[in-house]
Design an enzyme around this catalytic site. Structure first.
Site, mmCIF file in Angstrom:
data_model
loop_
_atom_site.group_PDB
_atom_site.id
_atom_site.type_symbol
_atom_site.label_atom_id
_atom_site.label_comp_id
_atom_site.label_asym_id
_atom_site.label_seq_id
_atom_site.Cartn_x
_atom_site.Cartn_y
_atom_site.Cartn_z
ATOM 1 N N HIS A 83 -1.648 -20.493 -16.675
ATOM 2 C CA HIS A 83 -3.102 -20.689 -16.551
ATOM 3 C C HIS A 83 -3.505 -20.954 -15.094
ATOM 4 C CE1 HIS A 83 -6.840 -21.876 -19.073
ATOM 5 N NE2 HIS A 83 -7.213 -21.375 -17.899
ATOM 6 N N VAL A 84 -3.084 -20.043 -14.222
ATOM 7 C CA VAL A 84 -3.381 -20.200 -12.792
ATOM 8 C C VAL A 84 -4.167 -19.029 -12.218
ATOM 9 C CG1 VAL A 84 -1.464 -21.751 -12.266
ATOM 10 C CG2 VAL A 84 -1.080 -19.275 -12.225
ATOM 11 N N ALA A 85 -4.668 -18.129 -13.064
ATOM 12 C CA ALA A 85 -5.437 -16.994 -12.541
ATOM 13 C C ALA A 85 -6.650 -17.469 -11.748
ATOM 14 C CB ALA A 85 -5.873 -16.083 -13.688
ATOM 15 N N TRP A 86 -7.202 -18.597 -12.119
ATOM 16 C CA TRP A 86 -8.400 -19.143 -11.487
ATOM 17 C C TRP A 86 -8.099 -19.915 -10.202
ATOM 18 C CZ3 TRP A 86 -9.173 -24.555 -10.992
ATOM 19 C CH2 TRP A 86 -8.131 -25.334 -11.545
ATOM 20 N N ALA A 97 -8.163 -14.613 -19.821
ATOM 21 C CA ALA A 97 -9.416 -15.231 -20.263
ATOM 22 C C ALA A 97 -9.164 -16.537 -21.003
ATOM 23 C CB ALA A 97 -10.201 -14.247 -21.123
ATOM 24 N N ARG A 98 -8.846 -16.446 -22.284
ATOM 25 C CA ARG A 98 -8.652 -17.631 -23.104
ATOM 26 C C ARG A 98 -7.541 -17.399 -24.115
ATOM 27 N NH1 ARG A 98 -10.903 -19.949 -19.758
ATOM 28 N NH2 ARG A 98 -12.790 -21.232 -19.825
ATOM 29 N N THR A 156 -15.741 -23.515 -16.067
ATOM 30 C CA THR A 156 -16.826 -22.737 -16.693
ATOM 31 C C THR A 156 -16.929 -23.037 -18.178
ATOM 32 O OG1 THR A 156 -16.588 -20.977 -15.055
ATOM 33 C CG2 THR A 156 -17.696 -20.405 -17.116
ATOM 34 N N ASP A 197 -1.990 -15.177 -19.022
ATOM 35 C CA ASP A 197 -2.118 -16.383 -18.207
ATOM 36 C C ASP A 197 -2.553 -17.570 -19.062
ATOM 37 O OD1 ASP A 197 -2.202 -17.686 -15.553
ATOM 38 O OD2 ASP A 197 -4.360 -17.824 -15.919
ATOM 39 N N ALA A 213 -19.318 -11.326 -15.071
ATOM 40 C CA ALA A 213 -18.994 -11.150 -13.655
ATOM 41 C C ALA A 213 -17.529 -10.786 -13.453
ATOM 42 C CB ALA A 213 -19.324 -12.433 -12.889
ATOM 43 N N GLU A 239 -1.816 -25.482 -24.422
ATOM 44 C CA GLU A 239 -1.333 -25.591 -23.047
ATOM 45 C C GLU A 239 -1.108 -27.051 -22.678
ATOM 46 O OE1 GLU A 239 -3.774 -21.601 -21.561
ATOM 47 O OE2 GLU A 239 -4.515 -23.590 -21.027
#
Length: 326
Positions: free
Chosen positions: A291-294, A239-240, A80, A264, A163, A269
């Site tokens: 960074h694996v929430a997605w 988020a970021r 995104t 996360d 969202a 990174e």
């Protein structure tokens, strides 16, 4: 017999950022497809020099890279966020940039609540204590070394009303949480659906971030904001990296200004060995995931499908999910 159009050259710069079990649908137009697992910055220009379409997730595409790619027509971002692409240079060259949208509306909220549950009930701390023999030492059926709190009746402050923020709110309400959507920092004129930013900091038992990283949101939460958190909340960031000042977060956790933090994302990174979070990795109130929430299997496959659909739409003359420079 008329000449067939020359095949389009498609280059994927960082396939390793998409799980190996994820299937990329076949492209339906004449093409060649060159795939690199990773691409260092110094190799970008050479690898896209004769590409018509470039796929990238996190590889940076700078103005010199874009200007040197004379055939470049489209950049398909496998994510995104598009902060890794010089969008202004693309606009000047007429290069279409498409991104992925609304693919993580289950995985990120679920990961957010996994962190909330784990911290609110001290699951990691209790797991580690059992592993270290504490249960045997307790000499009874249970022990109470770490806090356990219900979610029902608590206040959840959400920063970001897209969202993902709305999906988190839906789960929160189902669990009996009072939900507050934060107004933008420094704004108190956004209407009754939003609570002033400072009030969210003061009233929330849990604060979760679901906003993009922009110049306006960098270091959105720092020392000043931690001092305003009267209820010593949990702070969740899926988020970021960069939304929270990381040195200030370490100080806030160590000093008890917050009761815990679940992150996360970090500013760099993978996280380097000298990152501030290294000092709190063993803290019972801190959880860091890479960074694996997605990255649920379902979400990544949906991302990959949408990625190929974006490329197909562009080649059919109806570009989708086009990113604007405005």
């Amino acid at each position: 017999m008329p000449n067939s159009p020359a095949p389009m050259k498609v280059v994927f710069l960082d396939r390793a950022t998409i799980s190996p079990q994820t299937v990329l649908k076949a492209l339906s137009f004449p093409h060649t497809f060159e795939v690199f697992e990773r691409t260092p910055a110094e190799s970008v220009a050479a690898r896209i020099a004769d590409a018509d379409i470039v796929i990238a997730n996190k590889v940076r595409l700078t103005r010199p890279d874009i200007e040197s790619a004379k055939r470049l027509k489209m950049i398909a971002i496998a994510a995104t966020g598009t902060d890794n692409v010089d969008l202004q240079s693309c606009a000047e060259r007429g290069v279409v940039v498409s991104n992925i949208r609304n693919y993580a509306t289950h995985t990120v909220p679920e990961h957010t609540f996994a962190l909330i549950f784990a911290l609110r009930r001290s699951l990691v701390a209790y797991r580690d204590a059992v592993r270290d023999g504490r249960w045997l030492q307790a000499n009874q059926f249970c022990f109470f070394d770490f806090p356990i709190r219900d979610l029902s009746g608590s206040t959840l402050g959400i920063i970001g009303d897209g969202a993902l923020g709305r999906a988190v709110a839906d789960i929160g309400r189902a669990l009996g949480l009072r939900v507050l959507f934060s107004a933008y920092k420094g704004r108190d004129d956004m209407g009754p659906l939003y609570t002033p930013f400072q009030e969210v900091l003061q009233a929330s038992d849990i604060i979760t971030l679901h906003c993009p990283l922009t110049p306006a949101t960098r270091d959105l939460i720092g020392e000043t904001e931690f001092l305003q958190m009267e209820r010593k909340p949990l702070l969740i960031n899926t988020a970021r990296g960069g939304l929270v000042n990381e040195h200030a977060l370490v100080d806030a956790l160590k000093s008890g200004m917050i009761s815990g933090a679940g992150f996360d994302v970090v500013t760099q990174e993978p996280m380097p060995s000298d990152h501030p979070f290294q000092a709190i990795l063993s803290h019972p109130g801190f959880i860091l995931t890479p960074h694996v929430a997605w990255a649920s299997d379902e979400a990544i496959q949906g991302l990959a499908d949408q990625l190929i659909d974006n490329i197909a739409a562009f080649c059919n003359g109806t570009p989708a999910n086009v990113v604007s420079t405005k």
